[in-house]
Write an enzyme that holds these catalytic residues in place. Structure first.
Site, PDB file in Angstrom:
ATOM      1  N   SER A   1       0.857  -1.185   0.000  1.00  9.32           N
ATOM      2  CA  SER A   1       0.000   0.000   0.000  1.00  9.32           C
ATOM      3  C   SER A   1       0.889   1.229   0.000  1.00  9.32           C
ATOM      4  O   SER A   1       1.734   1.383  -0.888  1.00  9.32           O
ATOM      5  CB  SER A   1      -0.957  -0.033   1.195  1.00  9.32           C
ATOM      6  OG  SER A   1      -1.877   1.047   1.134  1.00  9.32           O
TER       7      SER A   1
ATOM      8  N   ASP B   1      -4.982  -4.483   5.861  1.00  6.56           N
ATOM      9  CA  ASP B   1      -5.284  -5.369   4.737  1.00  6.56           C
ATOM     10  C   ASP B   1      -4.024  -6.183   4.413  1.00  6.56           C
ATOM     11  O   ASP B   1      -2.916  -5.655   4.382  1.00  6.56           O
ATOM     12  CB  ASP B   1      -5.713  -4.541   3.521  1.00  6.56           C
ATOM     13  CG  ASP B   1      -6.101  -5.414   2.336  1.00  6.56           C
ATOM     14  OD1 ASP B   1      -6.556  -6.559   2.568  1.00  6.56           O
ATOM     15  OD2 ASP B   1      -5.948  -4.955   1.188  1.00  6.56           O
TER      16      ASP B   1
ATOM     17  N   HIS C   1      -2.666  -1.037  -3.312  1.00  6.25           N
ATOM     18  CA  HIS C   1      -3.787  -0.127  -3.092  1.00  6.25           C
ATOM     19  C   HIS C   1      -3.615   1.124  -3.950  1.00  6.25           C
ATOM     20  O   HIS C   1      -2.514   1.677  -4.057  1.00  6.25           O
ATOM     21  CB  HIS C   1      -3.863   0.296  -1.625  1.00  6.25           C
ATOM     22  CG  HIS C   1      -4.272  -0.807  -0.711  1.00  6.25           C
ATOM     23  ND1 HIS C   1      -4.159  -0.726   0.662  1.00  6.25           N
ATOM     24  CD2 HIS C   1      -4.818  -2.032  -0.954  1.00  6.25           C
ATOM     25  CE1 HIS C   1      -4.610  -1.833   1.215  1.00  6.25           C
ATOM     26  NE2 HIS C   1      -5.013  -2.634   0.258  1.00  6.25           N
TER      27      HIS C   1
END
Length: 210
Positions: A31, A151, A58
């Site tokens: 991310s 996540d 992401h």
């Protein structure tokens, strides 16, 4: 005839860890700070990479992904955006497309879906890792890099529970340590490594004969 250079301590350790293990795929999640981290590790892939490498990063919603184009110009192997029903074939790097969850089916094909956001993200790392764990079991490598959410923690834990090899970027060097720290708290990974050593690991993977 020249004498091979002696193995470094890390290379010797990885050789022992990987001895007798063969892999069918690798899944990498990242991310915040992930693009820079990937630029450090993906160029280390051999020209004929023996496994498919699936990457989920992401992205800001509403923007198209340019990641495949960015990395295609920097790698010596094919790089493309994963497509629905496409085979997950060795010798390539696949990036999850923007605003779709990417999963790996048991027949080693990709599946795209627009299910609700997962931990504020779509694509979600957990979707890709958990589905790949179901598809490949112990023949999967999961790598979780820098990021500002949790996540990927559950996904990496699923890979570990299936017998796969789990790797987390050292939080101390991560641009955003929240994601690797969450993974370590949930289930201790097999390896916690700086990016340079993750690059070495990827270069040493061997594919199984199945």
């Amino acid at each position: 005839m020249s004498t091979p250079a002696p193995l470094t301590e890390l290379e010797a350790y990885l050789a022992a860890l990987l001895q007798g293990r063969h892999f069918e795929a690798a899944v990498i999640g990242a991310s915040a700070g992930g693009v820079a981290a990937l630029l450090e590790i993906l160029p280390g892939l051999p020209r004929e990479v023996p496994v498919p490498v699936v990457v989920v990063v992401h992205m800001l919603r509403g923007r198209s992904s340019q990641l495949a184009e960015l990395f295609a110009s920097r790698l010596a192997i094919p790089v493309r955006e994963a497509g629905d029903k496409e085979d997950v074939a060795p010798g390539a790097v696949y990036f999850a497309p923007a605003d779709y969850h990417l999963s790996v089916e048991n027949d080693a094909t990709f599946s795209l879906s627009n299910e609700p956001l997962h931990i504020f993200s779509r694509p979600a790392i957990d979707f890709a890792m958990q589905s790949a764990a179901d598809a490949y079991g112990p023949n999967l490598v999961g790598i979780l890099l820098t990021g500002a959410s949790h996540d990927g923690a559950a996904g990496l834990a699923a890979i570990g529970a299936a017998g796969g090899l789990t790797v987390v970027q050292d939080p101390h060097e991560a641009q955003s340590p929240l994601m690797p720290e969450a993974a370590i708290r949930l289930r201790q990974p097999d390896l916690v490594l700086p990016l340079r050593d993750i690059r070495t690991l990827l270069a040493r993977l061997e594919r199984g004969n199945s």
